[in-house]
Design a protein around this motif. Structure first.
Motif, mmCIF file in Angstrom:
data_model
loop_
_atom_site.group_PDB
_atom_site.id
_atom_site.type_symbol
_atom_site.label_atom_id
_atom_site.label_comp_id
_atom_site.label_asym_id
_atom_site.label_seq_id
_atom_site.Cartn_x
_atom_site.Cartn_y
_atom_site.Cartn_z
ATOM 1 N N PHE A 25 31.472 -8.255 -19.301
ATOM 2 C CA PHE A 25 30.330 -8.385 -18.707
ATOM 3 C C PHE A 25 30.542 -9.084 -17.342
ATOM 4 O O PHE A 25 31.519 -9.982 -17.076
ATOM 5 N N ARG A 26 29.803 -8.639 -16.552
ATOM 6 C CA ARG A 26 29.885 -9.205 -15.058
ATOM 7 C C ARG A 26 28.399 -9.417 -14.675
ATOM 8 O O ARG A 26 27.619 -8.708 -14.857
ATOM 9 N N PHE A 27 28.552 -10.546 -13.990
ATOM 10 C CA PHE A 27 27.322 -10.891 -13.276
ATOM 11 C C PHE A 27 26.733 -9.794 -12.041
ATOM 12 O O PHE A 27 27.949 -9.465 -11.389
ATOM 13 N N ASN A 28 25.621 -9.697 -11.646
ATOM 14 C CA ASN A 28 25.374 -8.599 -10.794
ATOM 15 C C ASN A 28 25.323 -9.622 -9.289
ATOM 16 O O ASN A 28 24.326 -10.394 -9.223
ATOM 17 N N LYS A 29 26.326 -9.402 -8.748
ATOM 18 C CA LYS A 29 26.339 -10.161 -7.319
ATOM 19 C C LYS A 29 25.134 -9.792 -6.361
ATOM 20 O O LYS A 29 24.968 -10.518 -5.239
ATOM 21 N N GLY A 30 24.395 -8.692 -6.583
ATOM 22 C CA GLY A 30 23.321 -8.263 -5.709
ATOM 23 C C GLY A 30 22.142 -8.706 -6.041
ATOM 24 O O GLY A 30 21.273 -8.371 -5.622
ATOM 25 N N GLY A 31 22.028 -9.545 -7.259
ATOM 26 C CA GLY A 31 20.912 -10.204 -7.861
ATOM 27 C C GLY A 31 20.279 -11.370 -6.850
ATOM 28 O O GLY A 31 20.794 -11.947 -6.067
ATOM 29 N N THR A 32 19.057 -11.926 -7.565
ATOM 30 C CA THR A 32 18.714 -13.013 -7.367
ATOM 31 C C THR A 32 19.529 -14.334 -7.535
ATOM 32 O O THR A 32 19.788 -14.442 -8.628
ATOM 33 N N ARG A 33 19.557 -14.909 -6.473
ATOM 34 C CA ARG A 33 20.623 -16.202 -6.465
ATOM 35 C C ARG A 33 19.887 -17.529 -7.107
ATOM 36 O O ARG A 33 18.718 -17.946 -6.581
ATOM 37 N N PHE A 34 20.451 -18.212 -7.967
ATOM 38 C CA PHE A 34 19.803 -19.546 -8.421
ATOM 39 C C PHE A 34 21.205 -20.575 -8.413
ATOM 40 O O PHE A 34 22.217 -20.085 -8.198
ATOM 41 N N ARG A 35 20.577 -21.761 -8.722
ATOM 42 C CA ARG A 35 21.772 -22.844 -8.923
ATOM 43 C C ARG A 35 21.604 -23.347 -10.196
ATOM 44 O O ARG A 35 20.571 -23.669 -10.796
ATOM 45 N N LEU A 36 22.798 -23.666 -11.093
ATOM 46 C CA LEU A 36 22.842 -24.344 -12.263
ATOM 47 C C LEU A 36 23.883 -25.246 -12.650
ATOM 48 O O LEU A 36 24.894 -24.742 -11.857
ATOM 49 N N TYR A 37 24.052 -25.986 -13.352
ATOM 50 C CA TYR A 37 25.229 -26.686 -13.969
ATOM 51 C C TYR A 37 25.690 -25.906 -15.116
ATOM 52 O O TYR A 37 25.131 -25.900 -16.143
ATOM 53 N N PRO A 38 27.056 -25.412 -15.112
ATOM 54 C CA PRO A 38 27.576 -24.619 -16.335
ATOM 55 C C PRO A 38 27.730 -25.685 -17.354
ATOM 56 O O PRO A 38 27.828 -25.205 -18.633
ATOM 57 N N GLN A 39 27.990 -26.903 -17.180
ATOM 58 C CA GLN A 39 28.230 -27.948 -17.815
ATOM 59 C C GLN A 39 27.702 -29.181 -17.286
ATOM 60 O O GLN A 39 27.591 -29.270 -16.089
ATOM 61 N N PRO A 40 27.205 -30.347 -18.141
ATOM 62 C CA PRO A 40 26.518 -31.472 -17.528
ATOM 63 C C PRO A 40 27.162 -32.017 -16.255
ATOM 64 O O PRO A 40 28.459 -32.123 -16.346
ATOM 65 N N ALA A 41 26.704 -32.603 -15.219
ATOM 66 C CA ALA A 41 27.224 -33.196 -14.072
ATOM 67 C C ALA A 41 28.038 -34.387 -14.471
ATOM 68 O O ALA A 41 29.110 -34.816 -14.061
ATOM 69 N N ARG A 42 27.559 -35.164 -15.831
ATOM 70 C CA ARG A 42 28.227 -36.180 -16.163
ATOM 71 C C ARG A 42 29.805 -36.108 -16.530
ATOM 72 O O ARG A 42 30.561 -36.896 -16.671
ATOM 73 N N LEU A 43 29.959 -34.755 -16.907
ATOM 74 C CA LEU A 43 31.259 -34.542 -17.282
ATOM 75 C C LEU A 43 32.251 -33.860 -16.137
ATOM 76 O O LEU A 43 33.378 -33.442 -16.266
ATOM 77 N N GLY A 44 31.456 -34.223 -14.990
ATOM 78 C CA GLY A 44 32.351 -33.772 -13.563
ATOM 79 C C GLY A 44 32.061 -32.512 -13.282
ATOM 80 O O GLY A 44 32.746 -32.278 -12.201
ATOM 81 N N PHE A 45 31.258 -31.785 -13.728
ATOM 82 C CA PHE A 45 30.867 -30.256 -13.184
ATOM 83 C C PHE A 45 29.940 -30.183 -12.039
ATOM 84 O O PHE A 45 28.956 -31.188 -12.008
ATOM 85 N N ALA A 46 30.036 -29.336 -11.107
ATOM 86 C CA ALA A 46 29.370 -29.165 -9.837
ATOM 87 C C ALA A 46 28.387 -27.979 -10.102
ATOM 88 O O ALA A 46 28.666 -27.175 -11.062
ATOM 89 N N PRO A 47 26.989 -28.104 -9.330
ATOM 90 C CA PRO A 47 26.443 -26.884 -9.588
ATOM 91 C C PRO A 47 26.903 -25.580 -9.044
ATOM 92 O O PRO A 47 27.603 -25.538 -8.198
#
Length: 249
Positions: A25-47
């Motif tokens: 599976f590959r994300f469509n790099k030509g698609g619409t951009r959003f931001r999200l946290y892949p894991q919670p920020a309290r675990l040290g992850f950046a958006p």
């Protein structure tokens, strides 16, 4: 007289037909951009900036599209009660609502800043879309809402409700906060796995069907929860920071 023919265990079995492995599976790099946290920020992850498979400009204010309508409801209680899970309402939502998030330049939503209420609207929309895209790929078929013909062709997505829980059901997915009512400490709308879990329930109902709540055995409910966890787990592993940390650990 009947004759019984026994097959020796030493006899060779016909060669199994080999199925080609599914493409990655590959994300469509030509698609619409959003931001999200892949894991919670309290675990040290950046958006992360993510791309959903939709042409820029096709996602409308909300965000919303032909299958998902994000609703920023005002002081909404869950369609189910905390604790008892008793149903207190059903779609369509008729209450007060705030204006949704508008797309930014080029029709993208990556201008929305983490820590804002608007981020809590955009991120779960992207999460639902991404989980659906991932599992459409692995099932190799369209995934249509199981309630599309009985409730609505669109899912009502409520990122901010007054609840300690997250819920999904006939026509809706709604997200509270473990520290309601202040709704600022790790809300479920910013937790990709929580959104993926609830989306997982809807995917499984689309694939294998559902039944009335009062007919579900404990084993059935356990299967539902385990399947939703499985979908959330594998969906999360499609993000490189999560995969890299898991392998490092």
């Amino acid at each position: 007289m009947t004759t019984t023919t026994w097959i020796s265990s030493a006899a060779p079995w016909p060669a199994a037909r080999r199925m080609p492995p599914p493409a990655r599976f590959r994300f469509n790099k030509g698609g619409t951009r959003f931001r999200l946290y892949p894991q919670p920020a309290r675990l040290g992850f950046a958006p992360l900036t993510v791309h959903i498979d939709a042409p820029p400009g096709s996602i409308l204010t909300g965000p919303s599209d032909a299958t998902i309508q994000t609703i920023d409801a005002v002081a909404k209680l869950g369609y189910r009660k905390d604790g008892t899970e008793a149903i207190r309402g059903r779609p369509p939502y008729q209450g007060r609502r705030r204006p949704g998030v508008r797309p930014g330049a080029g029709g993208h939503f990556d201008h929305v800043q983490p820590g804002t209420r608007e981020f809590g609207l955009a991120a779960p929309f992207a999460a639902v879309r991404l989980v659906l895209e991932i599992w459409r790929h692995y099932f190799d078929r369209p995934l249509r809402w199981h309630f599309a013909d009985t409730v609505s062709p669109r899912l009502e997505l409520f990122p901010h409700i007054r609840s300690y829980n997250a819920w999904s059901g006939e026509g809706y997915l709604e997200l509270g906060s473990p520290n309601y009512p202040d709704d600022t400490d790790d809300p479920y709308c910013e937790n990709f796995e929580a959104v993926a879990h609830e989306t997982g329930h809807l995917i499984m109902k689309s694939v294998i069907g559902t039944m009335p709540d009062d007919e579900k055995s404990m084993q059935h409910r356990a299967h539902e929860e385990a399947a939703a966890d499985f979908i959330a787990l594998l969906s999360t592993l499609h993000f490189e920071p999560v995969l890299s940390r898991a392998l490092a650990q």
